[in-house]
Design a protein around this motif. Structure first.
Motif, PDB file in Angstrom:
ATOM      1  N   GLU A 189       0.835  -1.208   0.000  1.00 44.75           N
ATOM      2  CA  GLU A 189       0.000   0.000   0.000  1.00 44.75           C
ATOM      3  C   GLU A 189       0.870   1.258   0.000  1.00 44.75           C
ATOM      4  N   LEU A 190       1.888   1.264   0.867  1.00 38.33           N
ATOM      5  CA  LEU A 190       2.785   2.423   0.931  1.00 38.33           C
ATOM      6  C   LEU A 190       3.438   2.663  -0.427  1.00 38.33           C
ATOM      7  N   LYS A 191       3.917   1.551  -1.030  1.00 38.60           N
ATOM      8  CA  LYS A 191       4.603   1.656  -2.330  1.00 38.60           C
ATOM      9  C   LYS A 191       3.690   2.300  -3.366  1.00 38.60           C
ATOM     10  N   SER A 192       2.383   1.984  -3.303  1.00 40.94           N
ATOM     11  CA  SER A 192       1.457   2.529  -4.305  1.00 40.94           C
ATOM     12  C   SER A 192       1.264   4.041  -4.133  1.00 40.94           C
ATOM     13  N   TRP A 193       1.605   4.577  -2.966  1.00 41.06           N
ATOM     14  CA  TRP A 193       1.466   6.025  -2.731  1.00 41.06           C
ATOM     15  C   TRP A 193       2.798   6.760  -2.842  1.00 41.06           C
ATOM     16  N   LEU A 194       3.903   6.025  -3.088  1.00 44.73           N
ATOM     17  CA  LEU A 194       5.200   6.698  -3.221  1.00 44.73           C
ATOM     18  C   LEU A 194       5.344   7.238  -4.635  1.00 44.73           C
ATOM     19  N   ARG A 195       5.894   8.425  -4.753  1.00 46.37           N
ATOM     20  CA  ARG A 195       6.168   9.042  -6.050  1.00 46.37           C
ATOM     21  C   ARG A 195       7.684   9.226  -6.101  1.00 46.37           C
ATOM     22  N   PHE A 196       8.353   8.416  -6.954  1.00 45.62           N
ATOM     23  CA  PHE A 196       9.807   8.331  -6.897  1.00 45.62           C
ATOM     24  C   PHE A 196      10.519   9.462  -7.632  1.00 45.62           C
ATOM     25  N   ASN A 197       9.783  10.275  -8.370  1.00 45.04           N
ATOM     26  CA  ASN A 197      10.400  11.415  -9.053  1.00 45.04           C
ATOM     27  C   ASN A 197       9.346  12.505  -9.233  1.00 45.04           C
ATOM     28  N   ALA A 198       9.819  13.700  -9.606  1.00 46.39           N
ATOM     29  CA  ALA A 198       8.923  14.863  -9.703  1.00 46.39           C
ATOM     30  C   ALA A 198       7.834  14.631 -10.739  1.00 46.39           C
ATOM     31  N   ARG A 199       8.210  13.991 -11.859  1.00 44.05           N
ATOM     32  CA  ARG A 199       7.198  13.813 -12.912  1.00 44.05           C
ATOM     33  C   ARG A 199       6.038  12.957 -12.402  1.00 44.05           C
ATOM     34  N   ALA A 200       6.370  11.901 -11.671  1.00 48.50           N
ATOM     35  CA  ALA A 200       5.313  11.022 -11.137  1.00 48.50           C
ATOM     36  C   ALA A 200       4.449  11.775 -10.130  1.00 48.50           C
ATOM     37  N   ALA A 201       5.080  12.610  -9.311  1.00 46.81           N
ATOM     38  CA  ALA A 201       4.318  13.382  -8.310  1.00 46.81           C
ATOM     39  C   ALA A 201       3.397  14.380  -9.012  1.00 46.81           C
ATOM     40  N   GLU A 203       2.186  14.145 -12.051  1.00 48.20           N
ATOM     41  CA  GLU A 203       1.134  13.433 -12.799  1.00 48.20           C
ATOM     42  C   GLU A 203      -0.106  13.199 -11.951  1.00 48.20           C
ATOM     43  N   THR A 204       0.089  12.789 -10.695  1.00 49.14           N
ATOM     44  CA  THR A 204      -1.071  12.457  -9.863  1.00 49.14           C
ATOM     45  C   THR A 204      -1.474  13.614  -8.950  1.00 49.14           C
ATOM     46  N   GLY A 205      -0.521  14.483  -8.605  1.00 43.09           N
ATOM     47  CA  GLY A 205      -0.808  15.565  -7.660  1.00 43.09           C
ATOM     48  C   GLY A 205      -1.100  15.064  -6.260  1.00 43.09           C
ATOM     49  N   ASP A 206      -0.734  13.839  -5.974  1.00 47.57           N
ATOM     50  CA  ASP A 206      -0.965  13.295  -4.631  1.00 47.57           C
ATOM     51  C   ASP A 206       0.212  12.408  -4.247  1.00 47.57           C
ATOM     52  N   GLY A 207       0.099  11.723  -3.119  1.00 51.74           N
ATOM     53  CA  GLY A 207       1.114  10.754  -2.715  1.00 51.74           C
ATOM     54  C   GLY A 207       2.355  11.384  -2.109  1.00 51.74           C
ATOM     55  N   LEU A 208       3.301  10.515  -1.801  1.00 52.81           N
ATOM     56  CA  LEU A 208       4.497  10.912  -1.049  1.00 52.81           C
ATOM     57  C   LEU A 208       5.678  11.002  -2.001  1.00 52.81           C
ATOM     58  N   TYR A 209       6.062  12.229  -2.333  1.00 50.37           N
ATOM     59  CA  TYR A 209       7.159  12.474  -3.267  1.00 50.37           C
ATOM     60  C   TYR A 209       8.490  12.290  -2.531  1.00 50.37           C
ATOM     61  N   SER A 210       9.385  11.503  -3.133  1.00 49.74           N
ATOM     62  CA  SER A 210      10.665  11.176  -2.486  1.00 49.74           C
ATOM     63  C   SER A 210      11.437  12.430  -2.076  1.00 49.74           C
ATOM     64  N   GLY A 211      11.390  13.483  -2.928  1.00 45.39           N
ATOM     65  CA  GLY A 211      12.136  14.703  -2.639  1.00 45.39           C
ATOM     66  C   GLY A 211      11.716  15.344  -1.319  1.00 45.39           C
ATOM     67  N   SER A 326       4.940  19.631  -0.626  1.00 47.81           N
ATOM     68  CA  SER A 326       4.169  18.549  -1.250  1.00 47.81           C
ATOM     69  C   SER A 326       3.159  19.148  -2.244  1.00 47.81           C
ATOM     70  N   LEU A 327       2.620  18.296  -3.112  1.00 49.07           N
ATOM     71  CA  LEU A 327       1.628  18.756  -4.101  1.00 49.07           C
ATOM     72  C   LEU A 327       0.205  18.411  -3.666  1.00 49.07           C
ATOM     73  N   ARG A 328      -0.755  18.980  -4.337  1.00 48.22           N
ATOM     74  CA  ARG A 328      -2.171  18.633  -4.148  1.00 48.22           C
ATOM     75  C   ARG A 328      -2.813  18.502  -5.518  1.00 48.22           C
ATOM     76  N   ARG A 329      -3.966  17.794  -5.586  1.00 49.81           N
ATOM     77  CA  ARG A 329      -4.747  17.756  -6.822  1.00 49.81           C
ATOM     78  C   ARG A 329      -5.471  19.096  -6.994  1.00 49.81           C
ATOM     79  N   PRO A 330      -5.832  19.453  -8.240  1.00 45.61           N
ATOM     80  CA  PRO A 330      -6.537  20.728  -8.449  1.00 45.61           C
ATOM     81  C   PRO A 330      -7.853  20.757  -7.670  1.00 45.61           C
ATOM     82  N   VAL A 331      -8.203  21.947  -7.188  1.00 47.92           N
ATOM     83  CA  VAL A 331      -9.412  22.111  -6.383  1.00 47.92           C
ATOM     84  C   VAL A 331     -10.651  21.585  -7.116  1.00 47.92           C
ATOM     85  N   ARG A 332     -10.740  21.853  -8.435  1.00 46.64           N
ATOM     86  CA  ARG A 332     -11.965  21.457  -9.161  1.00 46.64           C
ATOM     87  C   ARG A 332     -12.211  19.940  -9.110  1.00 46.64           C
TER      88      ARG A 332
END
Ligand SMILES: Cc1cc2nc3c(=O)[nH]c(=O)nc-3n(C[C@H](O)[C@H](O)[C@H](O)COP(=O)(O)O)c2cc1C
Length: 337
Positions: A189-201, A203-211, A326-332
């Motif tokens: 489950e944790l792995k599915s929420w990890l974002r290993f690079n900026a592009r991945a973070a 793309e989803t606007g969520d999850g735990l970005y490694s940076g 950290s990032l967030r998804r767009p409000v809309r």
């Protein structure tokens, strides 16, 4: 290796900036900047005749790390607190209730008699800082102010500065961490929420970005392989021991009763604690493992002499440089019909 890249930085600068808190979308913007478990953003917002309803998004729940949804409802409480502070910034008051039918929801009625709180201005400064701290103590007057700021009905903050007690809590962190890191469902489950690079973070606007944790940026396929190879109890325990020992102290959010309405209150109290800390230039991060494993949670309850009261969240605090935001998804995308 992929760099963090200017795009990520630009996006976070744009995200962590002010909007019009008089508008519904502006209120939701501030709400979504709240802390939330795994940055899963398991929330949706609906405009109502009285104000705003905050609804759980069960499609974003964390069945392995948060099987009773405690953290999910606490995260809704964090969002509610930010939203009410933003309403106050435009002179509106707010009255909050937790509706228990179905999956439950937070109903916020907006009124006419609010005022701007200094915590509002800290919304853009707050972050969870998952680095080693510099060991300097936080002055007692600041701790008192953080504790007072966090006081909401039904919950309080217990502060632990005694090094012997901190070591005892650290033992519980390590015991619970070992159990979690050894649990394949938790790890998957944790792995599915990890974002290993900026592009991945991005793309989803969520999850735990490694940076955000100071980890290197890697292509996703390589990040997954490395995570499988290196996410082991000993290495993780060493990291947590270092982080806790570099902190000035530990704060535990405790609520009077163990039900969803109180989990929301615990989230509100925690968010206020984090905002006050940010306003004072003090960093914090979560070490929640002992409250996430029920048998260890009972040990923490007895170590702290809490009786029946529930320890909700365990935080370390101290001084450190800021980490990437950290990032967030767009409000809309989080507006419910
Ligand atoms: C209820 C709750 C539980 C959390 N649990 C953890 C945790 O166990 N470990 C951790 O590092 N961060 C934890 N966090 C912090 C979130 O991961 C963080 O808020 C999210 O990634 C967004 O980052 P930001 O707060 O810096 O904006 C938790 C936050 C909340 C509200």
């Amino acid at each position: 290796m992929l760099g963090r890249g200017p795009d990520y930085e630009d996006l976070t600068v744009a995200l962590w900036s002010h909007r019009d808190p008089a508008a519904f979308m502006g209120l939701v913007h501030y709400a979504t900047l709240a802390a939330n478990s795994h940055n899963a953003q398991a929330w949706r917002f609906r405009q109502t005749a009285e104000g705003v309803a905050i609804l759980p998004d069960m499609g974003r729940a964390l069945p392995a790390a948060d099987s009773d949804h405690h953290h999910l409802y606490a995260s809704l409480g964090c969002a509610a607190e930010n939203l009410m502070l933003a309403a106050g910034a435009t002179g509106r008051s707010s009255a909050m209730e937790f509706a228990t039918d179905g999956d439950g929801r937070i109903e916020i009625a907006l009124g006419q008699t609010g005022s701007r709180d200094v915590l509002f201005d800290a919304i853009l400064e707050r972050q969870c800082t998952r680095s080693d701290y510099d060991g300097r103590p936080v002055p007692g007057s600041d701790l008192g102010a953080m504790q007072a700021a966090a006081r909401v009905p039904g919950c309080e903050v217990v502060l632990i500065e005694d090094r012997v007690k901190i070591e005892q809590i650290l033992e519980l962190v390590l015991a619970a961490n070992t159990a979690q890191v050894s649990d394949p469902a938790f790890v998957a489950e944790l792995k599915s929420w990890l974002r290993f690079n900026a592009r991945a973070a991005i793309e989803t606007g969520d999850g735990l970005y490694s940076g955000c944790s100071g980890s290197p940026s890697l292509p996703t396929f390589l990040g997954r392989i490395m995570f499988g190879a290196f996410f082991k109890p000993d290495a993780e325990n060493d990291r947590y021991a270092r982080q806790v020992r570099s902190s000035s102290g530990i704060a535990v959010i405790v609520s009077e009763h163990d039900d969803r309405a109180h989990w929301v209150q615990a989230g509100r109290g925690y968010q206020r604690f984090a905002l006050k800390a940010a306003a004072l230039g003090i960093r914090h991060a979560h070490v929640n493992q002992p409250v996430e494993v029920p048998s260890v949670r009972r040990e923490l309850q007895s170590l702290l002499g809490l009786g029946d009261r529930r320890p909700d969240l365990v935080l370390r605090f101290g001084h450190a440089e800021p980490m990437p935001r950290s990032l967030r998804r767009p409000v809309r995308t989080v507006i419910a019909a």
